[in-house]
Design an enzyme around this catalytic site. Structure first.
Site, PDB file in Angstrom:
ATOM      1  N   GLU A  48     -57.421  18.654 -15.239  1.00 30.88           N
ATOM      2  CA  GLU A  48     -56.164  18.307 -14.562  1.00 30.88           C
ATOM      3  C   GLU A  48     -56.217  16.895 -13.990  1.00 30.88           C
ATOM      4  O   GLU A  48     -55.242  16.157 -14.044  1.00 30.88           O
ATOM      5  CB  GLU A  48     -55.838  19.328 -13.458  1.00 30.88           C
ATOM      6  CG  GLU A  48     -55.415  20.694 -13.993  1.00 30.88           C
ATOM      7  CD  GLU A  48     -56.594  21.559 -14.422  1.00 30.88           C
ATOM      8  OE1 GLU A  48     -57.751  21.189 -14.135  1.00 30.88           O
ATOM      9  OE2 GLU A  48     -56.359  22.607 -15.063  1.00 30.88           O
TER      10      GLU A  48
ATOM     11  N   HIS B 238     -52.629  32.568  -9.625  1.00 26.97           N
ATOM     12  CA  HIS B 238     -51.495  32.377 -10.541  1.00 26.97           C
ATOM     13  C   HIS B 238     -50.191  32.637  -9.784  1.00 26.97           C
ATOM     14  O   HIS B 238     -49.225  33.128 -10.347  1.00 26.97           O
ATOM     15  CB  HIS B 238     -51.593  33.302 -11.755  1.00 26.97           C
ATOM     16  CG  HIS B 238     -52.813  33.058 -12.597  1.00 26.97           C
ATOM     17  ND1 HIS B 238     -54.041  33.569 -12.291  1.00 26.97           N
ATOM     18  CD2 HIS B 238     -52.974  32.327 -13.733  1.00 26.97           C
ATOM     19  CE1 HIS B 238     -54.922  33.181 -13.201  1.00 26.97           C
ATOM     20  NE2 HIS B 238     -54.314  32.414 -14.095  1.00 26.97           N
TER      21      HIS B 238
END
Lengths: 400, 325
Positions: free
Chosen positions: B60, B130
């Protein structure tokens, strides 16, 4: 060489039926040296593409940076500027490598590469405006001294966080590739910053995306006080690049001809073949990390002296004199002229006022949103009430 | 007009943006041929080629660093972070780099072309990693814009505006609604304004404010309150930074009450910022304390997902408490 071995390993690596561990001895990284300290050339060494004009331009930049660094570290001690970083001892690394580039190749530096910017032609008064955070500073007085940047000269503005420029260089180089430009990006960093995650992210992405980028590591022995022996266990930085699919080369970073040669070859690989390259320049930070640091607490004078004998500027001067392109008389004359010019520019920049208060809120966004305008209005009203407490801005504030 | 779910609307916006401007690129983990784990980038690689829509390595910080570099060279990267929960390795590249690029250089350089897309929020049994709603980490960083759409129509118009806005913009997508939210969406190119809240329903008794997936929850709560005779003014903030203080203030000056709801935890959540501003602009109009209905100050739980969420019942109760204060 490293790459063909690498691909051979992938395709022809033998299968074994008992455990075999590989280690660093399976990969040796040679160091390129062309110029001896006395100015002579090693036997069999191939010179870089260099003529008198380029050689003198490089040396002129050396002399300018020495004059600037020596004067500005003194200026910091006198309290004229808040902070400074010298690059004494490392001039051959950034200046020699920048000299191998096209003028419009993007430079993404870490912070100790003012020589690269000087080589590109950044004017002395602009250096000073940045160091004094005045209203003529291209960065509008927002960053600490030495955080230079110039869009015109393709030198990305310095950011203090270490290593962040590395993945950015990959993205910038990908842009060149998309537009099919004959350019590459050079990205400078230190051996300490190579421990940051951004280094590994960047080198891996560069290998995967095959971008025209040169990653130039100034392995100067120290990250502030931490010696490289406490920074990594492997053989420096260059072998890491091979594992990520780049080509790598190690050079004597105090040998400007070796740096120039390696970077000229690297640029060909990057621009003509989209082959990213890592160059590891072995050098030494002769000065402190910054004006906030005192190296006597972590290294010996003896060690410093050993490296002072390898001075890259002196080494190159000896070669220039042997070429018949330079003399000690010229040297002293030019050094004196540079010192005087630096002093004069400093005195001028000191007189330039701080940026206007209105520039406090510009460039946060493309246009200042309402909440920022409100905050500025409130601040101005406050400054008008207590002008003595804000002498940099109170005198120039509008009195609407 | 055609009926689209939220994912299709986003895919359609990306398609239009790439078609109209060759500087626009889409990339991220699994974004290429596969079209993203949620399929937001489906078919874009086939249409625009591997050089403009592609997979990245799993990093990322690398993705956003790479995107910053591209944007600083004048391109318009749309970087996907697969889940907002995984945006933190890129925090430095977003907060210290993207947000400050223009300011620190005196506008010598900028990354205005950057858009970061990332699915956020709970409700898909995603547990701690999540489900998060990390918007407040970014609203506290000058230089960034933060945008969150509530439905397919809003998503397409706001995403196109975010891509074309000349500032780095984080676009959080309510993944619970990716397929659950459907609606009529114009097929043509259109933009909805950034920095402008949307009054979804006018009312007189209390202002109910939220964004993203929370709007669906708030619509239910407001309908329940209506049955009790409470008239709610429902507002979707849409852009969290810079946010539309004027629209919210005007509404609260009319209703005298405010409820703010978000999934992120209470402490340090963006509702606190809004409440502080509104008590300044509306102090003499307020008839009850500003209410916050939010997630709890815990990591996002799995088994107690329902209990954690600021659902319609919690909001309904808070509306009643505010009105009867």
């Amino acid at each position: 060489m490293a790459t063909s071995k690498q691909s051979a390993k992938q395709s022809e690596a033998p299968v074994v039926h008992n455990p075999v561990f590989i280690d660093g001895s399976d990969l040796t990284t040679p160091t390129l040296k062309i110029l001896r300290q006395d100015g002579s050339i090693y036997e069999g060494a191939e010179l870089p593409d260099i003529d008198k004009e380029l050689a003198l331009k490089i040396y002129d930049t050396f002399q300018f940076i020495r004059a600037l660094d020596e004067r500005m570290i003194a200026a910091q001690r006198q309290g004229r500027i808040s902070f400074y970083m010298t690059q004494i001892g490392e001039e051959a690394a950034d200046i020699g490598s920048t000299a191998a580039l096209a003028h419009d190749d993007m430079i993404m530096a870490q912070y100790r590469e003012q020589g690269a910017l000087a080589f590109r032609g950044f004017p002395l008064d602009q250096f000073m405006h940045q160091l004094f955070s005045n209203e003529k500073d291209l960065g509008k007085g927002r960053q600490m001294p030495i955080h230079y940047g110039s869009s015109e000269l393709n030198y990305m503005t310095i950011s203090s966080p270490l290593g962040t420029q590395l993945p950015q260089a990959v993205g910038y180089a990908y842009g060149y590739k998309l537009e099919e430009k004959d350019n590459c990006v050079i990205c400078y960093f230190g051996e300490g910053a190579a421990s940051e995650g951004d280094f590994h992210a960047a080198i891996n992405m560069a290998g995967v995306f095959k971008v025209p980028a040169i990653f130039f590591c100034r392995n100067n022995g120290y990250a502030i006080s931490t010696p490289s022996s406490e920074q990594f266990a492997g053989d420096g930085i260059a072998p890491r690049a091979v594992a990520y699919g780049l080509k790598a080369i190690r050079v004597d970073g105090n040998d400007v001809l070796a740096v120039l040669k390696a970077t000229q070859e690297a640029r060909k690989l990057a621009v003509e073949h989209n082959q990213p390259v890592l160059i590891e320049a072995m050098t030494y930070r002769l000065g402190a990390h910054s004006t906030s640091d005192d190296p006597s607490g972590y290294r010996s004078k003896k060690e410093e002296e050993k490296w002072r004998e390898k001075d890259p500027v002196l080494r190159f001067k000896h070669w220039l004199i042997q070429q018949g392109w330079w003399s000690e008389e010229q040297d002293a004359e030019v050094a004196d002229a540079k010192r005087k010019a630096v002093m004069a520019a400093m005195k001028e920049a000191e007189k330039v006022p701080a940026p206007h208060i209105d520039d406090l809120i510009t460039d946060v966004y493309d246009t200042p949103p309402k909440h920022l305008q409100d905050q500025l209005d409130a601040l101005k009203a406050h400054i008008r009430k207590y002008p003595d407490a804000y002498p940099k801005t109170a005198g120039r504030i509008d009195h609407e | 007009m055609s009926n689209m779910n939220l994912l299709q609307a986003i895919n359609n916006a990306l398609d239009i943006a790439m078609d109209k401007d060759s500087k626009v690129l889409c990339f991220g983990e699994d974004v290429g041929h596969f079209g993203g784990v949620f399929r937001a980038t489906s078919h874009l690689q086939e249409k625009y080629g591997k050089s403009r829509c592609f997979n990245t390595p799993l990093t990322e910080q690398g993705i956003i660093g790479f995107a910053n570099g591209l944007a600083s060279g004048g391109h318009k990267p749309i970087a996907e972070i697969q889940f907002a929960d995984y945006i933190f390795p890129a925090f430095d590249q977003i907060v210290n780099e993207a947000a400050k690029f223009r300011y620190r250089s005196g506008n010598e350089f900028n990354v205005g072309g950057l858009t970061i897309r990332s699915p956020y929020g709970g409700g898909i049994h995603g547990g701690l990693y999540h489900s998060q709603s990390p918007e407040a980490y970014f609203t506290g960083t000058p230089g960034l814009k933060v945008v969150i759409p509530r439905n397919p129509y809003q998503a397409k118009g706001l995403l196109l505006a975010s891509i074309r806005d000349d500032n780095p913009t984080i676009f959080f997508e309510p993944k619970r609604l990716y397929r659950a939210s459907t609606g009529e969406v114009p097929e043509e190119d259109y933009e909805l304004p950034l920095g402008k809240a949307d009054i979804m329903q006018e009312g007189t008794d209390i202002t109910v404010l939220g964004w993203g997936a929370q709007m669906e929850v708030l619509e239910k709560a407001v309908a329940m309150a209506a049955e009790d005779g409470i008239s709610c003014e429902l507002i979707d903030l849409r852009t969290l930074m810079p946010w539309d203080v004027e629209t919210v203030s005007q509404s609260v000056q009319k209703t005298g009450r405010l409820l703010i709801s978000h999934e992120a935890p209470l402490s340090g959540g963006f509702a606190g910022e809004i409440a502080a501003t509104i008590q300044e602009t509306c102090f003499l109009y307020l008839e009850s304390p500003i209410a916050r209905v939010t997630g709890l100050d815990t990591p996002f739980p799995l088994a107690h997902d329902k209990e954690y969420m600021p659902d319609h019942l919690k909001n309904y109760e808070a509306i009643k408490r505010s009105v009867s204060f």
